[in-house]
Design an enzyme around this catalytic site. Structure first.
Site, short mmCIF file in Angstrom:
data_model
loop_
_atom_site.label_atom_id
_atom_site.label_comp_id
_atom_site.label_asym_id
_atom_site.label_seq_id
_atom_site.Cartn_x
_atom_site.Cartn_y
_atom_site.Cartn_z
N ARG A 52 0.89 -1.18 0.00
CA ARG A 52 0.00 0.00 0.00
C ARG A 52 0.92 1.22 0.00
O ARG A 52 1.73 1.39 0.93
CB ARG A 52 -0.90 0.00 1.24
CG ARG A 52 -1.62 1.31 1.45
CD ARG A 52 -2.71 1.24 2.50
NE ARG A 52 -3.89 0.58 1.97
CZ ARG A 52 -5.12 0.68 2.51
NH1 ARG A 52 -5.32 1.42 3.59
NH2 ARG A 52 -6.14 0.05 1.97
N GLN A 76 -10.28 -3.62 -3.75
CA GLN A 76 -11.55 -3.11 -3.23
C GLN A 76 -12.65 -3.23 -4.28
O GLN A 76 -13.75 -3.71 -3.99
CB GLN A 76 -11.38 -1.63 -2.83
CG GLN A 76 -12.66 -0.99 -2.34
CD GLN A 76 -13.09 -1.51 -0.98
OE1 GLN A 76 -12.30 -1.51 -0.04
NE2 GLN A 76 -14.32 -1.97 -0.87
N ARG A 86 -13.66 -8.44 0.99
CA ARG A 86 -12.22 -8.21 0.75
C ARG A 86 -11.46 -9.52 1.00
O ARG A 86 -10.54 -9.86 0.25
CB ARG A 86 -11.69 -7.10 1.67
CG ARG A 86 -12.32 -5.73 1.44
CD ARG A 86 -11.92 -5.14 0.11
NE ARG A 86 -10.48 -5.09 -0.04
CZ ARG A 86 -9.70 -4.15 0.51
NH1 ARG A 86 -10.23 -3.16 1.19
NH2 ARG A 86 -8.38 -4.16 0.33
N ASP A 106 -17.34 7.53 -1.11
CA ASP A 106 -16.07 7.33 -0.40
C ASP A 106 -15.72 8.68 0.24
O ASP A 106 -16.31 9.72 -0.10
CB ASP A 106 -14.98 6.87 -1.39
CG ASP A 106 -13.63 6.62 -0.72
OD1 ASP A 106 -13.61 6.39 0.51
OD2 ASP A 106 -12.59 6.68 -1.42
N CYS A 139 -16.52 2.01 0.68
CA CYS A 139 -15.38 1.12 0.91
C CYS A 139 -14.90 1.17 2.36
O CYS A 139 -14.21 0.25 2.80
CB CYS A 139 -14.25 1.47 -0.05
SG CYS A 139 -13.73 3.19 0.09
N HIS A 186 -7.36 1.28 -6.38
CA HIS A 186 -7.59 0.32 -5.28
C HIS A 186 -8.32 -0.89 -5.87
O HIS A 186 -9.49 -1.14 -5.60
CB HIS A 186 -8.44 1.01 -4.20
CG HIS A 186 -8.42 0.33 -2.86
ND1 HIS A 186 -7.66 -0.78 -2.59
CD2 HIS A 186 -9.09 0.61 -1.70
CE1 HIS A 186 -7.85 -1.15 -1.33
NE2 HIS A 186 -8.72 -0.33 -0.78
N1 CP Z 1 -11.36 -0.10 2.38
C1 CP Z 1 -10.11 -0.17 2.80
O1 CP Z 1 -9.17 -0.37 2.02
O2 CP Z 1 -9.96 0.01 4.13
P1 CP Z 1 -8.59 0.15 4.91
O3 CP Z 1 -7.98 1.48 4.52
O4 CP Z 1 -8.96 0.12 6.38
O5 CP Z 1 -7.69 -0.98 4.53
N1 NVA Z 2 -9.99 7.00 -1.13
C1 NVA Z 2 -9.66 6.43 0.15
C2 NVA Z 2 -9.89 4.96 0.14
C3 NVA Z 2 -9.67 4.29 1.46
C4 NVA Z 2 -9.87 2.81 1.41
C5 NVA Z 2 -8.22 6.75 0.48
O1 NVA Z 2 -7.36 6.62 -0.41
O2 NVA Z 2 -7.94 7.13 1.61
#
Ligand code: CP
Ligand code: NVA
Length: 301
Positions: free
Chosen positions: A99, A129, A286, A218, A258, A126
């Site tokens: 990540r 997701q 997930r 989101d 999400c 992502h």
């Molecule tokens: N939806 C999602 O990716 O959540 P986290 O940021 O908690 O992993």
């Molecule tokens: N758009 C959000 C998604 C989190 C799962 C972020 O990048 O923080």
């Protein structure tokens, strides 16, 4: 599938459906252990609840072991280059889950790693997701050609992955996004040019959710954008998913997010906790979808 899973754009339509089918199988067949004796290194530059836990639990359920690495410890691209990190981790591990802020770091890891690299979220996309979201839409009986998905809010990494999915699978993707917050232009143009789905940006959220099967939102302030929060709350205030907005959609609309949610900003408690909300199924899925991805890429299922 390719060696890595960095974006939905890498998948063919039949591979998407194969993953959904494999996820179904792994959800019930608990004795399948394609990752037995294998380890997965996980580097996270940003916080996470769902992604971290679902990957770790998924690896354990498939018979392997996950090693969680904070970016403070690794210093990806700072303490040492992504190439050096990729080379070294490939000597010890059977896959790398990462990540990152800058998507380029994933591309660099992918280029140098001899083991699969999986995108666990970047500023650009992502993919895990959105595959889990597709699985959730199917679980709720809504997956048919041109299902109307109305996304309300920021044109961020989630939207980019939705657009990549729309380039492969026929949906009707309506984006209610304010001026200046549009998704990645290259990804948007590709979705339009692919001519697979109907994709449109409609500025008025009430028009956008009209007759929608799915209303998705989101956060207005993604991880790394915290210093813009005040301005974003001001710019997005008309783009809240609430009871009044949902009444414009189909009666049996499902509400998706999400997570993590910023209650009272992009979504109200009423919408997030209401009968139409499927956000906890999304979170659970997930696990199932990432197990399918890992079983394919690492376990060669
Ligand atoms: N939806 C999602 O990716 O959540 P986290 O940021 O908690 O992993
Ligand atoms: N758009 C959000 C998604 C989190 C799962 C972020 O990048 O923080």
């Amino acid at each position: 599938m390719n060696k890595d899973f960095l974006s939905i754009a890498e998948l063919k339509k039949e591979e998407v459906f194969e993953l959904l089918t494999l996820a179904d199988r792994l959800k019930v067949e608990k004795d399948v252990k394609p990752l037995a004796g294998k380890t997965v290194a996980m580097i996270f530059q940003k916080p996470s609840l769902r992604t971290r836990v679902s990957f770790e639990v998924g690896v354990i359920q498939l018979g392997g072991q996950a090693i969680f690495l904070t970016d403070e410890g690794v210093g990806l691209g700072v303490r040492e280059s992504a190439a050096d990190v990729a080379n070294v981790l490939s000597r010890f591990n059977d896959a790398i889950v990462a990540r990152v802020f800058d998507h380029q770091l994933l591309l660099d890891l992918s280029k140098f790693a001899t083991v699969p690299v999986i995108n666990a979220l970047s500023d650009l996309s992502h993919p895990c997701q959105i595959l889990a979201d597709l699985y959730t839409i199917r679980q709720h009986g809504k997956l048919r050609d041109h299902v109307k998905v109305a996304y309300v809010g920021d044109g961020n990494n989630i939207v980019n992955s939705w657009l990549e999915l729309a380039s492969i699978i026929p949906i009707h993707l309506t984006l209610a996004i304010p001026f200046g917050y549009e998704p990645d232009k290259t990804i948007y143009d590709k979705a339009i040019q692919s001519n697979v789905s109907k994709v449109e940006i409609i500025r008025d959220p009430r028009n956008a959710v009209n007759k929608a099967d799915v209303v998705y939102t989101d956060t207005w302030t993604s991880m790394g954008q915290e210093q813009e929060k005040t301005k974003r709350i001001y710019d997005f205030w008309e783009y809240q998913v609430n009871g009044s907005l949902l009444r414009q959609a189909k009666k049996d609309v499902i509400v998706m997010h999400c997570l993590p949610a910023h209650r009272g900003e992009e979504i109200t408690d009423e919408a997030l906790d209401g009968k139409q909300s499927v956000v906890n199924d999304q979170a659970e899925n997930r696990l199932h979808i990432q197990k399918a991805i890992m079983a394919k890429l690492i376990g060669k299922m």
